[in-house]
Design a protein around this motif. Structure first.
Motif, PDB file in Angstrom:
ATOM      1  N   LEU A 167       1.027  -1.270   0.010  1.00 50.25           N
ATOM      2  CA  LEU A 167       0.080   0.077   0.004  1.00 50.25           C
ATOM      3  C   LEU A 167       0.770   1.340  -0.119  1.00 50.25           C
ATOM      4  N   VAL A 168       1.794   1.123   0.976  1.00 54.50           N
ATOM      5  CA  VAL A 168       2.747   2.612   0.890  1.00 54.50           C
ATOM      6  C   VAL A 168       3.326   2.560  -0.566  1.00 54.50           C
ATOM      7  N   ARG A 169       3.968   1.649  -1.133  1.00 52.66           N
ATOM      8  CA  ARG A 169       4.564   1.688  -2.573  1.00 52.66           C
ATOM      9  C   ARG A 169       3.393   2.177  -3.606  1.00 52.66           C
ATOM     10  N   ARG A 170       2.130   1.716  -3.539  1.00 52.11           N
ATOM     11  CA  ARG A 170       1.377   2.106  -4.470  1.00 52.11           C
ATOM     12  C   ARG A 170       0.924   3.556  -4.328  1.00 52.11           C
ATOM     13  N   LEU A 171       0.963   3.982  -2.911  1.00 51.24           N
ATOM     14  CA  LEU A 171       0.557   5.380  -2.849  1.00 51.24           C
ATOM     15  C   LEU A 171       1.673   6.175  -3.247  1.00 51.24           C
ATOM     16  N   ALA A 172       2.716   5.774  -3.040  1.00 53.61           N
ATOM     17  CA  ALA A 172       3.965   6.625  -3.429  1.00 53.61           C
ATOM     18  C   ALA A 172       3.812   6.771  -4.775  1.00 53.61           C
ATOM     19  N   GLU A 173       3.599   5.663  -5.484  1.00 54.92           N
ATOM     20  CA  GLU A 173       3.839   5.814  -7.218  1.00 54.92           C
ATOM     21  C   GLU A 173       2.522   6.736  -7.734  1.00 54.92           C
ATOM     22  N   GLY A 174       1.632   7.093  -6.746  1.00 54.98           N
ATOM     23  CA  GLY A 174       0.592   8.063  -7.143  1.00 54.98           C
ATOM     24  C   GLY A 174       1.315   9.456  -6.447  1.00 54.98           C
ATOM     25  N   GLY A 175       2.420   9.524  -6.102  1.00 58.71           N
ATOM     26  CA  GLY A 175       2.818  10.885  -5.505  1.00 58.71           C
ATOM     27  C   GLY A 175       2.481  11.187  -4.100  1.00 58.71           C
ATOM     28  N   GLN A 230      -7.323  13.602  -3.963  1.00 60.39           N
ATOM     29  CA  GLN A 230      -6.257  12.719  -4.504  1.00 60.39           C
ATOM     30  C   GLN A 230      -6.136  11.577  -4.098  1.00 60.39           C
ATOM     31  N   VAL A 231      -5.860  11.532  -2.397  1.00 61.67           N
ATOM     32  CA  VAL A 231      -5.519  10.212  -1.652  1.00 61.67           C
ATOM     33  C   VAL A 231      -6.721   9.180  -1.949  1.00 61.67           C
ATOM     34  N   CYS A 232      -7.833   9.743  -1.740  1.00 64.51           N
ATOM     35  CA  CYS A 232      -9.080   9.198  -1.535  1.00 64.51           C
ATOM     36  C   CYS A 232      -9.348   8.254  -3.072  1.00 64.51           C
ATOM     37  N   SER A 233      -9.155   8.951  -4.075  1.00 65.22           N
ATOM     38  CA  SER A 233      -9.241   8.380  -5.426  1.00 65.22           C
ATOM     39  C   SER A 233      -8.070   7.251  -5.664  1.00 65.22           C
ATOM     40  N   THR A 234      -7.026   7.728  -5.132  1.00 63.54           N
ATOM     41  CA  THR A 234      -6.022   6.635  -5.375  1.00 63.54           C
ATOM     42  C   THR A 234      -6.084   5.403  -4.496  1.00 63.54           C
ATOM     43  N   ILE A 235      -6.743   5.598  -3.128  1.00 61.25           N
ATOM     44  CA  ILE A 235      -7.067   4.235  -2.644  1.00 61.25           C
ATOM     45  C   ILE A 235      -8.116   3.574  -3.177  1.00 61.25           C
ATOM     46  N   LYS A 236      -9.057   4.325  -3.506  1.00 62.48           N
ATOM     47  CA  LYS A 236     -10.131   3.576  -4.439  1.00 62.48           C
ATOM     48  C   LYS A 236      -9.504   2.630  -5.512  1.00 62.48           C
TER      49      LYS A 236
END
Ligand SMILES: Cc1ncc(COP(=O)(O)O)c(C=O)c1O
Length: 242
Positions: A167-175, A230-236
């Motif tokens: 999860l940390v890596r995938r969020l980082a990929e989204g900045g 942005q955070v919420c749409s990346t999580i979704k």
């Protein structure tokens, strides 16, 4: 806030003083009483990430005069009050905050209600935007408790693809910068070979089950609505494309 009533019952029955670690909890309340005022002493952290910060450092509060005197003595190199000859009476510590740090902290203390309100507002925005994802567990607020949401947390479904490292890596990929839940102490390289660590998983089922799938979302006081979106749409999208 923990269930202080339950803690108190156990402590009172055994004559154990309660020292309240309110490191993250400034402004939180338990049945109308502020965090830090529930034990014989309470301590707060003013580390850079905290709601009220002095960079590093913290504060101990107590209404026990004897304890207060002892703490003042120990934190000032074990010097008696009024000693101007530097005749240390015991070996103590140097735990004094600088005036500049204190000024920084006091300025924030004057607006602590505003800072706490911002934290609560940010949490409400996250919760509202993520309300259509029932499989995500966020911070709770028990009846009679005011939570100040120092960190806004999300626990994902307990599946390998939602492990906190991923999860940390995938969020980082989204900045997006995030933090993993802490790991149980007994799993850390420094402790895991210790004999006691071997039975720890069976004894600490809750932390072992939550820690691998939990992350802390961006929680700073400078968050904008666009950042939260942005955070919420990346999580979704992580949950949709997992
Ligand atoms: C619950 C708790 N206790 C203690 C600490 C340590 O505080 P400090 O870094 O100011 O020593 C922290 C820091 O995050 C914390 O969250």
């Amino acid at each position: 806030m923990p269930d202080m009533e339950a803690i108190r019952k156990i402590a009172d029955a055994r004559g154990i003083p309660v020292l309240e670690d309110a490191a993250e909890a400034i402004g939180s309340e338990y049945h109308g009483r502020k965090a830090g005022s529930l034990g014989r002493t309470g301590v707060f952290s003013f580390h850079g990430s905290k709601t009220l910060t002095t960079g590093e450092g913290g504060m101990l509060v107590t209404d026990d005069q004897e304890l207060f005197n002892r703490v003042c003595f120990l934190r000032d190199h074990g010097r008696n009050q009024g000693d101007i000859m530097f005749l240390n009476a015991e070996v103590g510590f140097k735990y004094k905050m600088s005036s500049m740090q204190a000024a920084l902290g006091l300025a924030q203390l004057e607006r602590i209600d505003e800072l706490v309100a911002m934290k609560r507002a940010n949490f409400a925005k996250y919760r509202e935007r993520l309300s259509d994802i029932p499989e995500l567990t966020m911070n709770s607020e028990a009846a009679g408790v005011k939570n100040t949401y120092w960190m806004i947390s999300a626990i994902f479904p307990r599946e390998d693809r939602y492990r906190k490292e991923t999860l940390v890596r995938r969020l980082a990929e989204g900045g997006i910068d995030s933090r993993p839940f802490f790991s149980p102490l007994s799993t850390l390289p420094a402790y895991r070979e210790h004999p006691q660590a071997r039975e720890a998983a069976a004894r600490n089922k809750v932390s072992y089950s939550l820690s691998p799938y939990g992350i802390n979302l961006p929680s700073g006081l400078n968050l904008t609505d666009a950042m939260i979106d942005q955070v919420c749409s990346t999580i979704k999208s992580i949950l949709r494309n997992a």
